[in-house]
Design an enzyme around this catalytic site. Structure first.
Site, PDB file in Angstrom:
ATOM      1  N   ASN A   1       0.862  -1.186   0.000  1.00  0.00           N
ATOM      2  CA  ASN A   1       0.000   0.000   0.000  1.00  0.00           C
ATOM      3  C   ASN A   1       0.897   1.235   0.000  1.00  0.00           C
ATOM      4  OD1 ASN A   1      -1.848   2.017   0.484  1.00  0.00           O
ATOM      5  ND2 ASN A   1      -2.326   1.378   2.581  1.00  0.00           N
TER       6      ASN A   1
ATOM      7  N   LYS B   1       0.016   4.281  -0.245  1.00  0.00           N
ATOM      8  CA  LYS B   1      -0.666   5.431   0.391  1.00  0.00           C
ATOM      9  C   LYS B   1      -0.520   6.688  -0.473  1.00  0.00           C
ATOM     10  CE  LYS B   1       0.136   3.222   4.791  1.00  0.00           C
ATOM     11  NZ  LYS B   1       0.194   3.333   6.234  1.00  0.00           N
TER      12      LYS B   1
ATOM     13  N   HIS C   1      -9.339   0.879   5.599  1.00  0.00           N
ATOM     14  CA  HIS C   1      -8.007   1.037   6.198  1.00  0.00           C
ATOM     15  C   HIS C   1      -8.129   1.945   7.432  1.00  0.00           C
ATOM     16  CE1 HIS C   1      -3.845   2.229   6.757  1.00  0.00           C
ATOM     17  NE2 HIS C   1      -3.520   1.143   6.092  1.00  0.00           N
TER      18      HIS C   1
ATOM     19  N   GLU D   1      -6.475   4.337   8.413  1.00  0.00           N
ATOM     20  CA  GLU D   1      -6.314   5.777   8.136  1.00  0.00           C
ATOM     21  C   GLU D   1      -7.611   6.371   7.580  1.00  0.00           C
ATOM     22  OE1 GLU D   1      -2.743   5.324   5.834  1.00  0.00           O
ATOM     23  OE2 GLU D   1      -1.694   4.726   7.656  1.00  0.00           O
TER      24      GLU D   1
ATOM     25  N   GLU E   1      -5.115  -5.624  10.939  1.00  0.00           N
ATOM     26  CA  GLU E   1      -4.061  -4.631  11.153  1.00  0.00           C
ATOM     27  C   GLU E   1      -4.304  -3.915  12.482  1.00  0.00           C
ATOM     28  OE1 GLU E   1      -2.153  -3.202   7.306  1.00  0.00           O
ATOM     29  OE2 GLU E   1      -4.014  -2.066   7.475  1.00  0.00           O
TER      30      GLU E   1
ATOM     31  N   GLY F   1       2.813   1.542  11.039  1.00  0.00           N
ATOM     32  CA  GLY F   1       3.788   2.634  10.903  1.00  0.00           C
ATOM     33  C   GLY F   1       4.537   2.954  12.180  1.00  0.00           C
TER      34      GLY F   1
ATOM     35  N   SER G   1       3.739  -2.744  10.411  1.00  0.00           N
ATOM     36  CA  SER G   1       5.205  -2.773  10.580  1.00  0.00           C
ATOM     37  C   SER G   1       5.854  -4.061  10.068  1.00  0.00           C
ATOM     38  CB  SER G   1       5.583  -2.517  12.043  1.00  0.00           C
ATOM     39  OG  SER G   1       5.154  -1.220  12.407  1.00  0.00           O
TER      40      SER G   1
HETATM   41  C1  PEP Z   1      -0.617  -0.126   6.513  1.00  0.00           C
HETATM   42  O1  PEP Z   1      -0.714   1.079   6.414  1.00  0.00           O
HETATM   43  O2  PEP Z   1      -1.538  -0.879   6.143  1.00  0.00           O
HETATM   44  C2  PEP Z   1       0.593  -0.661   7.106  1.00  0.00           C
HETATM   45  C3  PEP Z   1       0.593  -1.904   7.469  1.00  0.00           C
HETATM   46  O3  PEP Z   1       1.648   0.200   7.236  1.00  0.00           O
HETATM   47  P1  PEP Z   1       3.127  -0.155   7.793  1.00  0.00           P
HETATM   48  O4  PEP Z   1       3.547  -1.418   7.105  1.00  0.00           O
HETATM   49  O5  PEP Z   1       3.948   1.008   7.415  1.00  0.00           O
HETATM   50  O6  PEP Z   1       2.985  -0.363   9.258  1.00  0.00           O
END
Ligand code: PEP
Length: 257
Positions: free
Chosen positions: A13, A15, A99, A101, A171, A177, A217
């Site tokens: 992703n 973003k 998601h 966000e 998630e 992040g 992460s």
């Molecule tokens: C995400 O935004 O779905 C995500 C998993 O980000 P990151 O891998 O940067 O934690």
């Protein structure tokens, strides 16, 4: 059907990072470094404005394309929105929905996400439904309740055949992040819960077809061990997918064990 029967899926992703030229650079690097014999299904989710160009760049490869969001109506006076049909026309096979966000910054509710999931299926897009608890919810031992509510509302009124393809990404919001990953047992508990819930809500054959991803992460260093966790069929990768070398190592996790 058990884990071995579900094709591993790794989604990058991107973003709101980079414009068209960055997207083309990233996807070209990915194409050049990807071992095409690899059995993992690879999906990238660039910003909307890069979708069409990236779809042309990957047309001769096995890499597939995802939108990062969509609206539930097909067309009309909805300034600034993108429909499933437009994503399909731009070359997408998948769409990331719900998601954290989107939930946090755009206040998307489970009910709205459900409308999007339904519309995605109608447009023949595979929804990647993201669910997961916030840190406070985990600390209050609310994780499974939160996840159950997100599943129950997010997957409402779907036809059973939609589940032949749908993907669910667990998630934990506190792991996105942040560089923090949950303990193996924590991921295992939630993934087992999701599979069990799907079995109860639908049926075992349907639940066994659904691919469950972990996201939060993911890095080259932890990809192989995350993929070994029971019921983890793939990974949703944010930050590391913007660095081709890292993303490639994650995709080739079996070689880096
Ligand atoms: C995400 O935004 O779905 C995500 C998993 O980000 P990151 O891998 O940067 O934690």
């Amino acid at each position: 059907m058990d884990k071995e029967m579900r094709q591993p899926l790794i989604v990058g992703n991107w973003k709101m990072n980079g414009g068209l030229s960055d997207s083309i650079r990233l996807v070209t690097n990915l194409k050049n470094q990807l071992n095409e014999k690899n059995q993992v299904e690879v999906v990238v989710a660039p910003p909307f404005t890069s979708l069409h160009s990236v779809s042309i760049a990957i047309s001769e490869t096995k890499i597939r394309l995802a939108g990062q969001n969509m609206f539930w109506e097909e067309s009309g006076a909805y300034t600034g929105e993108i429909s499933g049909l437009f994503l399909k026309e731009s070359g997408c096979d998948f769409v990331i929905l719900g998601h954290s966000e989107r939930r946090q910054f755009f206040k998307e509710s489970d009910e709205q996400i459900n409308l999007k999931v339904q519309a995605a299926c109608k447009s023949e897009l595979i929804p990647i439904l993201c669910i997961g608890e916030k840190l406070k919810e985990r600390q209050a031992k609310e994780t499974l309740n939160v996840v159950e509510k997100q599943l129950k509302i997010g997957l409402k009124d779907l036809a059973i055949h939609d589940f032949e393809t749908i993907v669910i990404a667990y998630e934990p919001v506190w792991a996105i992040g942040t560089g923090e990953t949950p303990q193996t047992e924590q991921i295992e508990e939630v993934h087992h819960f999701i599979r069990g819930w799907l079995k109860r809500y639908f049926d075992a054959p349907t639940a066994n077809m659904t691919r469950l991803l972990y996201g939060g992460s993911v890095q080259p260093e932890n990809a192989a061990s995350l993929m070994q966790i029971d019921e983890v069929d793939g990974l949703l990768v944010g930050g590391a997918s913007l660095h081709t070398e890292d993303f490639i190592k994650i995709i080739h996790f079996e070689e880096n064990r």
